[in-house]
Motif scaffolding. Structure first.
Motif, short mmCIF file in Angstrom:
data_model
loop_
_atom_site.label_atom_id
_atom_site.label_comp_id
_atom_site.label_asym_id
_atom_site.label_seq_id
_atom_site.Cartn_x
_atom_site.Cartn_y
_atom_site.Cartn_z
N ILE A 25 0.96 -1.34 -0.06
CA ILE A 25 0.04 -0.05 -0.01
C ILE A 25 0.97 1.21 0.01
O ILE A 25 0.45 2.17 -0.90
CB ILE A 25 -1.08 0.07 1.18
N LEU A 26 1.99 1.42 0.83
CA LEU A 26 2.68 2.39 0.66
C LEU A 26 3.50 2.56 -0.33
O LEU A 26 3.60 3.69 -0.72
CB LEU A 26 3.67 2.26 2.06
N CYS A 27 4.17 1.49 -0.80
CA CYS A 27 5.04 1.67 -2.26
C CYS A 27 3.77 2.20 -3.08
O CYS A 27 4.53 2.86 -3.98
CB CYS A 27 5.52 0.33 -2.48
N HIS A 28 2.84 1.89 -3.39
CA HIS A 28 1.67 2.38 -4.21
C HIS A 28 1.71 3.85 -4.13
O HIS A 28 1.78 4.62 -5.27
CB HIS A 28 0.56 1.71 -4.19
N LYS A 29 1.56 4.08 -2.99
CA LYS A 29 1.46 5.74 -2.72
C LYS A 29 2.77 6.46 -3.23
O LYS A 29 2.65 7.59 -3.68
CB LYS A 29 1.03 5.94 -1.44
N MET A 30 3.67 5.74 -3.01
CA MET A 30 5.12 6.37 -3.36
C MET A 30 5.67 6.29 -4.69
O MET A 30 6.68 6.60 -4.97
CB MET A 30 5.97 5.83 -2.24
N GLY A 31 4.82 5.25 -5.35
CA GLY A 31 5.36 5.07 -6.84
C GLY A 31 6.47 4.23 -6.96
O GLY A 31 6.98 4.22 -7.80
N ILE A 32 6.31 3.04 -6.06
CA ILE A 32 7.82 2.29 -5.97
C ILE A 32 6.92 1.00 -6.29
O ILE A 32 6.01 0.53 -5.66
CB ILE A 32 8.26 2.50 -4.72
N ASP A 33 8.06 0.04 -6.84
CA ASP A 33 7.31 -1.41 -7.28
C ASP A 33 7.84 -2.11 -6.11
O ASP A 33 9.02 -2.51 -5.65
CB ASP A 33 8.31 -1.71 -8.54
N VAL A 34 6.84 -2.73 -5.16
CA VAL A 34 6.80 -3.31 -4.24
C VAL A 34 7.33 -4.88 -4.43
O VAL A 34 8.30 -5.35 -3.46
CB VAL A 34 5.81 -3.58 -3.23
N TRP A 35 7.14 -5.43 -5.38
CA TRP A 35 7.78 -6.67 -5.89
C TRP A 35 9.32 -6.41 -6.19
O TRP A 35 9.98 -7.42 -5.60
CB TRP A 35 7.07 -7.16 -6.95
N LEU A 56 6.56 -11.06 -18.46
CA LEU A 56 5.90 -10.59 -19.68
C LEU A 56 6.18 -9.24 -19.82
O LEU A 56 6.31 -8.29 -18.82
CB LEU A 56 4.66 -11.17 -19.77
N LYS A 57 6.45 -8.78 -20.97
CA LYS A 57 6.80 -7.48 -21.31
C LYS A 57 5.51 -6.80 -21.71
O LYS A 57 5.12 -6.99 -22.78
CB LYS A 57 7.93 -7.07 -22.41
N ILE A 58 4.93 -5.93 -21.03
CA ILE A 58 3.60 -5.52 -21.16
C ILE A 58 3.59 -4.02 -21.03
O ILE A 58 4.30 -3.18 -20.57
CB ILE A 58 2.60 -5.93 -19.99
N SER A 59 2.79 -3.50 -22.00
CA SER A 59 2.31 -2.04 -21.89
C SER A 59 1.89 -1.44 -20.69
O SER A 59 1.60 -2.03 -19.54
CB SER A 59 1.41 -1.65 -23.07
N SER A 60 1.52 0.01 -20.69
CA SER A 60 0.94 0.80 -19.52
C SER A 60 -0.48 0.35 -19.17
O SER A 60 -0.79 0.77 -18.04
CB SER A 60 0.95 2.09 -20.08
N LYS A 61 -0.82 -0.53 -19.73
CA LYS A 61 -2.23 -1.23 -19.54
C LYS A 61 -2.17 -2.14 -18.24
O LYS A 61 -3.19 -2.46 -17.60
CB LYS A 61 -2.78 -1.85 -20.68
N TYR A 62 -0.92 -2.52 -17.80
CA TYR A 62 -0.85 -3.41 -16.91
C TYR A 62 -0.41 -2.66 -15.61
O TYR A 62 0.30 -1.73 -15.31
CB TYR A 62 0.50 -4.30 -17.17
N ASN A 63 -1.29 -3.13 -14.46
CA ASN A 63 -1.22 -2.56 -13.34
C ASN A 63 -0.76 -3.63 -12.13
O ASN A 63 -1.50 -4.60 -12.19
CB ASN A 63 -2.10 -2.02 -12.95
N LYS A 64 0.11 -3.46 -11.20
CA LYS A 64 0.52 -4.42 -10.22
C LYS A 64 -0.12 -3.70 -8.86
O LYS A 64 -0.22 -2.85 -8.68
CB LYS A 64 2.09 -4.46 -10.31
N LEU A 65 -0.36 -4.74 -7.84
CA LEU A 65 -0.63 -4.41 -6.51
C LEU A 65 0.45 -3.48 -5.91
O LEU A 65 1.51 -3.44 -6.15
CB LEU A 65 -0.78 -5.60 -5.75
#
Length: 448
Positions: free
Chosen positions: A250-260, A439-448
């Motif tokens: 949740i925090l990483c999403h708010k900060m624009g960081i990829d948590v994975w 997979l290499k995916i465009s901007s349509k892809y959103n992660k948790l």
């Protein structure tokens, strides 16, 4: 201290007779509850050479077992069929057959009630049925996850109403089930077992049975309470660490960081870190439930388990976070959640299994419905599921459904899913499991 056989020969001939039966595989063993824990255990005991009687209140289950029909993913179909055909394993709803067994394991559900308090009615009812037919020289082992003290404070008094004395006439122990559905490496047979008896003799008798059945180590502890607490610690450990991963997500999403990427980087440390991963919430019959048993018991000692309860709150809030993210993703592309078509991939609570008990997908569906979204669930392992009092059928994954969906929501990363097709055909994707990481995916892809 565990008694050796010579000491037992002097002190307890009843135990010696049972030990001999267990060692020579002439004992008949019962298993009460033929679900995800009980049926695999019954199969392993029969494979080890014992005659096994499975007990269940669901007649449909006992009929399927007696026909050699498997309904549990961790059981091999052919093994069950062969054991039934050979007569090593039978099932019944007739609890009077308890009188025919030398040892019995209780593997029944221990759910929570609506107030998140333990419901041990299945354990109590099983104990009462066993108490009607318990006999001298019998072993009773509770495997169901429960709060510390259940074996000695609840089961022992019920069983001793028979007039028999625990530790002398019959033997009682707790040995927590350790089942991880879908785990390809560890199963009932090779997972180490913890055993704690009411007396040292009880521990020895129970350990002897498991050592004659399982390949994993049998670890003896000093009491049932230690074994009961150990089981809750296992699942509380996972609950709290998953909550930390979810909060970081949740925090990483708010900060624009990829948590994975953060977790992968942290996992390079060879000591002091163990990777846990975020997701749409907790599911299954263990991790979301067991810590609340300890929380409830702690009140008896005037102690408030703050960390456990906060972890539970974080994990319980993840379905809300998932739906909020769906709203944000659609909004970014000029679409409202209300009226949108959401294709949900997976209702099972984890990868490659058919179990949807406590699945976080269920509250997600409820929240999507309240928001006015239309949804369809795809799950190759779950053909239908109960949701809000009704039975819902799942669909197979088809290209046209992907293309017509406004958003594909990946909630379970089943191996059977064609993620390349999803990546190619979907308008928008929200992946709560990091399923498409390769997979290499465009901007349509959103992660948790």
């Amino acid at each position: 201290m565990v008694l050796n056989l010579k000491e037992l020969e002097v002190q307890n001939p009843v135990a010696i007779e049972l030990l001999n039966k267990l060692e020579t595989k002439t004992a008949t063993i019962g298993v009460v509850g033929l679900g995800y824990v009980g049926l695999p255990l019954a199969v392993e005991k029969a494979k080890a050479g014992y005659n096994v009687i499975g007990f269940d209140i669901q007649e449909k289950r006992t009929e399927m077992v007696n026909q050699g029909i498997n309904y549990i993913g961790d059981v091999v179909d052919e093994e069950l069929a062969d054991l039934v055909k050979s007569g090593k394993l039978i099932a019944t709803t007739d609890y009077s057959r308890i009188k025919d067994v030398d040892a019995v394991a209780i593997c029944v559900p221990t759910p929570l009630d609506t107030y998140k308090q333990p419901d041990i009615s299945y354990v109590v009812n099983s104990a009462k049925e066993i108490a009607k037919y318990i006999h001298k020289g019998m072993l009773v082992v509770l495997e169901s996850t429960t709060y510390p003290g259940t074996t000695e404070e609840v089961l022992k008094p019920i069983l001793e109403e028979s007039g028999l004395v625990c530790g002398e006439d019959f033997f009682l122990a707790y040995s927590p089930e350790r089942v991880d559905p879908g785990n390809k490496q560890y199963n009932t047979k090779n997972t180490p077992k913890v055993v704690g008896g009411v007396t040292p003799t009880c521990t020895l008798v129970a350990s002897t049975m498991y050592r004659n059945v399982l390949e994993g180590d049998v670890h003896e502890v000093s009491s049932p309470k230690v074994a009961e607490m150990e089981k809750i610690l296992e699942n509380t450990f996972r609950n709290i660490n998953i909550a930390l991963a979810n909060e970081m997500a949740i925090l990483c999403h708010k900060m624009g960081i990829d948590v994975w990427e953060v977790i992968d980087a942290a996992a390079t440390k060879p000591y002091g870190f163990m990777p846990f991963y975020p997701g749409p919430g907790l599911g299954g019959h263990c991790i979301p439930i067991d810590p609340w048993y300890l929380t409830w018991k702690a009140r008896e000692y005037n102690y408030h388990t703050r960390l456990i309860e906060i972890a539970g709150e974080i994990n319980d809030s993840m379905p809300d976070f998932v739906v909020q993210r769906c709203i944000e993703i659609l909004n970014e592309h000029g679409k409202a959640l209300k009226g949108s078509n959401i294709l949900v991939l997976g209702v099972a609570y984890k990868k490659d299994i058919d179990d949807y008990r406590e699945s976080p997908v269920l509250p997600i569906l409820t929240k999507l419905t309240k928001a006015g979204a239309n949804w369809t669930v795809v799950d190759p392992h779950v053909k239908e599921f109960k949701w809000n009092g009704k039975l819902v059928e799942t669909k197979d994954l088809h290209e046209v459904d992907i293309e017509e969906a406004d958003l594909v929501l990946i909630t379970t990363n089943h191996s059977a899913f064609d993620f390349e097709m999803v990546a190619e055909k979907a308008k928008l994707i929200f992946d709560t499991r990091n399923s498409l990481r390769e997979l290499k995916i465009s901007s349509k892809y959103n992660k948790l």
